[in-house]
Structures are given as structure tokens and as C-alpha cells.
Design an enzyme around this catalytic site. Structure first.
Site, PDB file in Angstrom:
ATOM      1  N   GLU A 191      -1.051  -3.180  12.218  1.00 19.47           N
ATOM      2  CA  GLU A 191      -1.119  -1.860  11.604  1.00 19.47           C
ATOM      3  C   GLU A 191      -1.399  -0.828  12.689  1.00 19.47           C
ATOM      4  O   GLU A 191      -1.593  -1.164  13.852  1.00 19.47           O
ATOM      5  CB  GLU A 191      -2.182  -1.826  10.493  1.00 19.47           C
ATOM      6  CG  GLU A 191      -1.813  -2.697   9.299  1.00 19.47           C
ATOM      7  CD  GLU A 191      -2.789  -2.586   8.158  1.00 19.47           C
ATOM      8  OE1 GLU A 191      -3.783  -1.836   8.273  1.00 19.47           O
ATOM      9  OE2 GLU A 191      -2.567  -3.248   7.123  1.00 19.47           O
ATOM     10  N   HIS A 249      -5.519   9.133   4.032  1.00 19.93           N
ATOM     11  CA  HIS A 249      -4.378   8.240   4.236  1.00 19.93           C
ATOM     12  C   HIS A 249      -3.115   9.076   4.184  1.00 19.93           C
ATOM     13  O   HIS A 249      -2.904   9.836   3.244  1.00 19.93           O
ATOM     14  CB  HIS A 249      -4.331   7.154   3.157  1.00 19.93           C
ATOM     15  CG  HIS A 249      -3.486   5.982   3.569  1.00 19.93           C
ATOM     16  ND1 HIS A 249      -2.116   6.069   3.685  1.00 19.93           N
ATOM     17  CD2 HIS A 249      -3.818   4.711   3.917  1.00 19.93           C
ATOM     18  CE1 HIS A 249      -1.650   4.892   4.073  1.00 19.93           C
ATOM     19  NE2 HIS A 249      -2.644   4.058   4.228  1.00 19.93           N
ATOM     20  N   ARG A 259      -4.226   7.476  11.969  1.00 19.40           N
ATOM     21  CA  ARG A 259      -4.032   8.057  10.643  1.00 19.40           C
ATOM     22  C   ARG A 259      -4.248   9.563  10.595  1.00 19.40           C
ATOM     23  O   ARG A 259      -3.541  10.276   9.890  1.00 19.40           O
ATOM     24  CB  ARG A 259      -4.963   7.374   9.634  1.00 19.40           C
ATOM     25  CG  ARG A 259      -4.496   5.999   9.237  1.00 19.40           C
ATOM     26  CD  ARG A 259      -5.444   5.348   8.249  1.00 19.40           C
ATOM     27  NE  ARG A 259      -4.888   4.074   7.788  1.00 19.40           N
ATOM     28  CZ  ARG A 259      -5.553   3.232   7.002  1.00 19.40           C
ATOM     29  NH1 ARG A 259      -6.780   3.518   6.609  1.00 19.40           N
ATOM     30  NH2 ARG A 259      -4.990   2.112   6.611  1.00 19.40           N
ATOM     31  N   HIS A 302      -9.015   8.954   1.556  1.00 19.62           N
ATOM     32  CA  HIS A 302      -8.908   7.493   1.522  1.00 19.62           C
ATOM     33  C   HIS A 302     -10.201   6.787   1.897  1.00 19.62           C
ATOM     34  O   HIS A 302     -10.546   5.782   1.290  1.00 19.62           O
ATOM     35  CB  HIS A 302      -7.792   7.063   2.473  1.00 19.62           C
ATOM     36  CG  HIS A 302      -7.477   5.605   2.427  1.00 19.62           C
ATOM     37  ND1 HIS A 302      -7.036   4.973   1.282  1.00 19.62           N
ATOM     38  CD2 HIS A 302      -7.529   4.641   3.398  1.00 19.62           C
ATOM     39  CE1 HIS A 302      -6.826   3.690   1.535  1.00 19.62           C
ATOM     40  NE2 HIS A 302      -7.127   3.458   2.801  1.00 19.62           N
ATOM     41  N   ARG A 312     -11.613   5.714  11.336  1.00 18.01           N
ATOM     42  CA  ARG A 312     -11.608   4.258  11.139  1.00 18.01           C
ATOM     43  C   ARG A 312     -10.266   3.638  11.534  1.00 18.01           C
ATOM     44  O   ARG A 312      -9.214   4.113  11.130  1.00 18.01           O
ATOM     45  CB  ARG A 312     -11.901   3.933   9.670  1.00 18.01           C
ATOM     46  CG  ARG A 312     -11.816   2.454   9.334  1.00 18.01           C
ATOM     47  CD  ARG A 312     -12.153   2.206   7.885  1.00 18.01           C
ATOM     48  NE  ARG A 312     -11.191   2.797   6.975  1.00 18.01           N
ATOM     49  CZ  ARG A 312     -10.083   2.196   6.549  1.00 18.01           C
ATOM     50  NH1 ARG A 312      -9.766   0.993   7.006  1.00 18.01           N
ATOM     51  NH2 ARG A 312      -9.279   2.794   5.698  1.00 18.01           N
TER      52      ARG A 312
END
Length: 537
Positions: free
Chosen positions: A126, A243, A289, A348, A383
């Protein structure tokens, strides 16, 4: 401050003092309860366990260096890089080193992680990971599968008592020492006092303080507010992760299009088909992100729209490889095998929360915190993908070990009947419903993907005005947490990770440190903000 028994009588008070009360029925709370067995534990859950937990909605999986080509050092380095300069390095080292053990724990509880024909865990990549290290279940079903296995284990553990449908409202305490939880049955008036030798906050995130979120309705910031009202220090509250690819189909909460889709080659495009991330970041669609979320936000603000094109990379394999996302698209009338998916940034994950140390201890005696409600320093300003479930299980296990060491002799697993509740059902009145709507719209507009001083000051004023219309502690808790986030964002005059200030768009090396705040400081900031808005009006 924490309330004492005299502050809330009459309430139903258990005859026994629990060894441990855990507020939250998600992964962190339930994993901690299992690790504490056979010590008696009471778990308070706002909804039936698993149904209101963000953990069950997690699609990507759990990050862990379990493959032959990966190392914990690489995982640690990637986490620190994503954290934009304010991760606690020792905390990250401990978390990544213990990841393999926690994966083995989950396997022992029956979690069906994807494996190859030789029984080795299958891992995927990811955003911002340098190696394939995300352990998954059927592509996008990790959260659901993990929670299913954990819930089954909890149901079969006699030392764990579950109180479902109860909302935590306040912490009980004597001075700096937390002595229990005051809760109310959802939809009722009667309150329940649950004294305890140790209290663990595992109440989840803040998603539903925002108008657009991927989180369930129970993620409303109650735990942060309860701790702050009791005097706990809150850390890094300004850092909110959005997100980038929630499905833009008008649903609340917004369905999530997992990052794993981009990991498999899906691309972000605008309405004309032009690649959104091509000239934005060297990592393109797999950039961090916050970078991707801002790029999509700006594309949408410019009227060009944003879409996730999976037609070439995944195509006809979509239903089998990503069944959860496919079902959400199908319900919205979208065929992701042949059509680009409309997407928008959505709240998110909250990197901030109640400040804890390496063992999950907060700044208040007798209170621990784990999962999204906590701020361990593992995530820094942003994160790393799939580190959230990892942090939950690592620190839940550490908390259990810490509590076991402090209370070596557990009492027997017996609980007296709490009796029948009295009082009429309660419903949100019109003023409170309007206040919640104002709150969510205000945070999305002024404390969202991009912020500035004027908007943050206005948000603090709007939140205070909305809070004045609220009567119940559960709604006031939402307002308190919202004020903490907005005040912390106003304090940090730079852009870093999940916090972007359009009036301070650059990183300031002098501010490469975590932030700490108390509710008293938040109240002062809010008062000054209201005065500034009034003066400039």
C-alpha cells in the site's frame, strides 16, 4: 475533572469493583480483554460488539514485516517517513518489532489471513510502504474477518462480560486517579456507575464529527472528551487523516475504496481522463494519503471532478478480488469493471488522541488508552497505511501486560445483577440534532483537508454556539473533542502531514515536535478566537 459518585446519584452502581473496565468494543478493546483473561473484565460497547467498530470496516489489512524480503527496520523507517518528522522513534521500533507476534496471536484466534499453497502469509503493498507487507483477508475483508474471529473468542471467554448498547459519558475519579466509568444505556435516561481498579479507553475515533467520513456513527470522539474533561493531556489532535478515495455517492458514512486498489495499479483521473497525481508527487497514485487527498480536493474544487479508474488494472476480476468495494459500487449503480469510480476525501483516521506512554498509560493514574482514541506517537503527523490495526493490537497487548503486573491476583469472575433501569427513553431534541449538523458541516468546511486561521477561529465560535444548544453529556462530548481539534489546528502555524494550513503552507523545521494540550488551554484558545471574530466582524 473526573466526577465522583456524589455527582451523579441516583445511578445504578454495581456491588463489586471490577478489576478492569474497558470502554469500547472494537479490536483494541476486545484484544485487550482477551489478553487479560482469565482476569475478570467488563467491556462497555456503544453498539453490539463489532457492529459499531471502525476495526470491522478496515479493508486493507495489517502491516507487518513477515515476508522473507522485508525487515522490521524497513517497516520502522517507512512509518517514520510517513509521520513527517514527529513520530516517537522508540515507540515505532517497538510496534514494528512486535508485529509478527501479534499476527501469530490473531492466527491463533482463527483469523483466516490469505496464505499461499505452502502456507505462507500473502502480503500486498500500500501507499508509502517500501515492501509488500500488508497481511490481508480476501483482498478487502481483513477488518470484518479479524473482528469476526476476535468476537467469537471473546464470546467463548467466561472472564469477559459485555455490556452492549451502553455509552460512556464520564470518567469517575478521585483527584488524579480514575476509579471507573459512568455510562448510560443508549436511548435511556438511567446511568450506570462501573467502579474499577483500572480503566482502558478503547472508544475509537472521531469520524462522525465530520460531514463526510468513512467511519461508523459510533466514532464520535467521546473517549477523547471524557479523558480531557477529567484532566488528561491530549496530544497531536490537529492531525486528522482524510482517506483520499471514499466513494462520492451521497452515503453517510461514505463507502471506502481501499488503497489496495491503487496498490494493484488503479489510477486517479479527473473528468477528462487526465491523471491527477502525475506531476504532484514522485510516487504518483501511491503517494502519502495527505498528498493524494489534497490533490483530489483541489481537483474537485476546480470543478474537474475526481475518479478512481480500475477498469484496466483490475477489470473483470473486481468482484472476486475486492468484493466489499464492488458491492458498494453496485449499490450505487456503478460498474467498476467498466466505469471509473467517483471519489472524494473523507475523514478516515485521527492520529491524535489521549497521550499515552509505551505501555498505554495516560497522564491520569488508573487510566490507559489504546487504538484510535490514543496518541502513542507511533503515527506522527500522518499514519502509514494499515498501521492502525497493528497499533491497536500491539498496545492492547502491552496494556494487558502492564495491568497484570500491577494487579497480580485477580478476583473471581462474578458480577452482581445491575437491576432494572428506571426513567423514560430519551431522544435527541431538535436543537441537539441541529447542533450536530452544524458541528459536522463546520469541521468539514473549516477543519478539513485544508485549513486557515480565519476558518479555524470561525469554527471554534460555531462549535461553542452549537454546544450551548446541547443538554446531554454524550452530545457535549462531541463538541468538546471538536473544540480540541480546532484549537490544536489553530495553534500549529505550519503544514505537516495530515494538518495543512493554506496560510502557512510550508513545513517549519522548528515545529518538528508533537503538540500537547489540555481542555483548560483549549477553552482559552476558543474564547480568544471568538473575540477575534467579533472584533473583525
Amino acid at each position: 475533572m473526573a466526577v465522583s459518585v456524589e455527582d451523579f446519584v441516583p445511578a445504578l452502581i454495581g456491588k463489586d469493583v471490577d478489576d478492569v473496565v474497558i470502554l469500547g468494543g472494537g479490536l483494541a478493546g476486545l484484544f485487550c480483554a482477551l489478553k487479560l483473561a482469565p482476569r475478570p473484565v467488563t467491556v462497555i460497547s456503544n453498539a453490539p460488539i463489532g457492529q459499531g467498530a471502525s476495526s470491522a470496516w478496515a479493508q486493507g489489512g495489517i502491516a507487518a514485516a513477515v515476508s522473507d524480503h522485508d525487515t522490521t527496520e524497513k517497516h520502522c523507517a517507512d512509518t517514520i517517513a510517513a509521520g513527517a518528522g514527529i513520530c516517537e522513534e522508540k515507540i515505532v521500533q517497538q510496534m514494528t518489532q512486535e508485529a509478527g507476534d501479534r499476527i501469530r496471536d490473531l492466527l491463533s484466534y482463527g483469523v483466516p489471513f490469505d496464505q499461499d499453497l505452502e502456507g505462507r502469509l500473502t502480503v500486498s503493498r500500500e501507499a508509502a510502504h517500501s515492501e509488500n507487507r500488508v497481511v490481508r483477508v480476501r483482498g478487502d475483508m481483513a477488518g470484518k474477518a479479524i473482528m469476526g474471529a476476535i468476537i467469537s473468542a471473546v464470546r467463548n471467554t467466561p472472564s469477559i462480560r459485555i455490556l452492549e448498547g451502553y455509552m460512556g459519558e464520564s470518567l469517575m475519579g478521585e483527584g488524579r486517579y480514575v476509579t471507573g466509568v459512568l455510562a448510560r444505556k443508549r436511548g435511556g435516561l438511567a446511568r450506570v456507575a462501573l467502579p474499577a481498579k483500572a480503566v482502558v479507553l478503547a472508544s475509537g475515533g472521531i469520524g462522525h464529527l465530520y460531514a463526510v467520513t468513512t467511519n461508523p456513527g459510533e466514532a464520535n470522539g467521546h473517549g477523547v472528551a471524557m479523558a480531557a474533561r477529567a484532566g488528561a493531556v491530549i496530544a497531536d489532535a490537529e492531525f486528522v487523516q482524510f482517506h483520499p478515495t471514499a466513494l462520492d455517492v451521497g452515503r453517510d458514512p461514505a463507502p471506502l475504496a481501499t488503497e489496495a486498489l491503487r496498490g494493484e495499479g488503479a489510477t486517479l483521473v479527473n473528468a477528462s481522463g487526465a491523471a491527477i497525481m502525475k506531476d504532484v508527487h514522485p510516487d504518483g497514485d501511491l503517494a502519502p494519503r495527505d498528498v493524494v487527498a489534497r490533490a483530489i480536493h483541489r481537483e474537485r474544487e476546480a470543478g474537474r471532478g475526481a475518479f478512481l479508474d480500475c477498469t484496466k488494472a483490475i477489470g473483470a476480476e473486481f468482484p472476486e478480488r475486492f468484493p466489499t468495494v464492488f458491492a458498494a459500487c453496485e449499490a450505487a449503480g456503478i460498474d467498476p469493471m467498466s466505469q471509473p469510480i467517483p471519489v472524494a476525501p473523507a475523514e478516515h483516521y485521527h492520529m491524535g488522541g489521549v497521550l499515552t506512554d509505551a505501555n498505554g498509560r495516560t497522564s491520569l493514574d488508573g487510566l490507559w488508552a489504546a487504538g484510535e482514541v490514543a496518541s502513542t506517537g507511533a503515527h506522527g503527523a500522518n499514519r502509514l497505511a494499515s498501521n492502525s490495526l497493528l497499533e491497536a493490537v500491539v498496545f492492547a497487548a502491552r496494556i494487558a501486560e502492564d495491568i497484570q503486573g500491577l494487579m497480580p491476583t485477580p478476583r473471581s469472575a462474578y458480577w452482581a445483577d445491575m437491576g432494572e433501569e428506571t426513567g423514560l427513553p430519551t431522544r435527541r431534541n431538535a436543537e441537539e440534532r441541529a447542533a450536530i449538523t452544524i458541528l459536522r458541516e463546520t469541521l468539514s468546511r473549516n477543519v478539513g483537508v485544508e485549513r486557515n486561521a480565519e476558518g479555524l477561529q470561525r469554527a471554534l465560535g460555531d462549535i461553542l454556539a452549537a454546544e450551548a444548544q446541547c443538554q446531554r453529556d454524550s452530545i457535549k462530548n462531541m463538541m468538546v473533542t471538536a473544540r480540541i481539534i480546532a484549537a490544536s489546528a489553530l495553534n500549529r502555524k505550519e503544514s505537516r502531514g495530515g494538518h495543512f494550513r493554506s496560510d502557512y503552507p510550508d513545513i517549519d523545521p522548528a515545529q518538528a515536535k508533537r503538540s500537547y494540550i489540555t481542555l483548560r488551554e483549549v477553552n482559552e484558545i476558543a474564547r480568544n478566537a471568538v473575540e477575534n471574530v467579533s472584533t473583525s466582524a
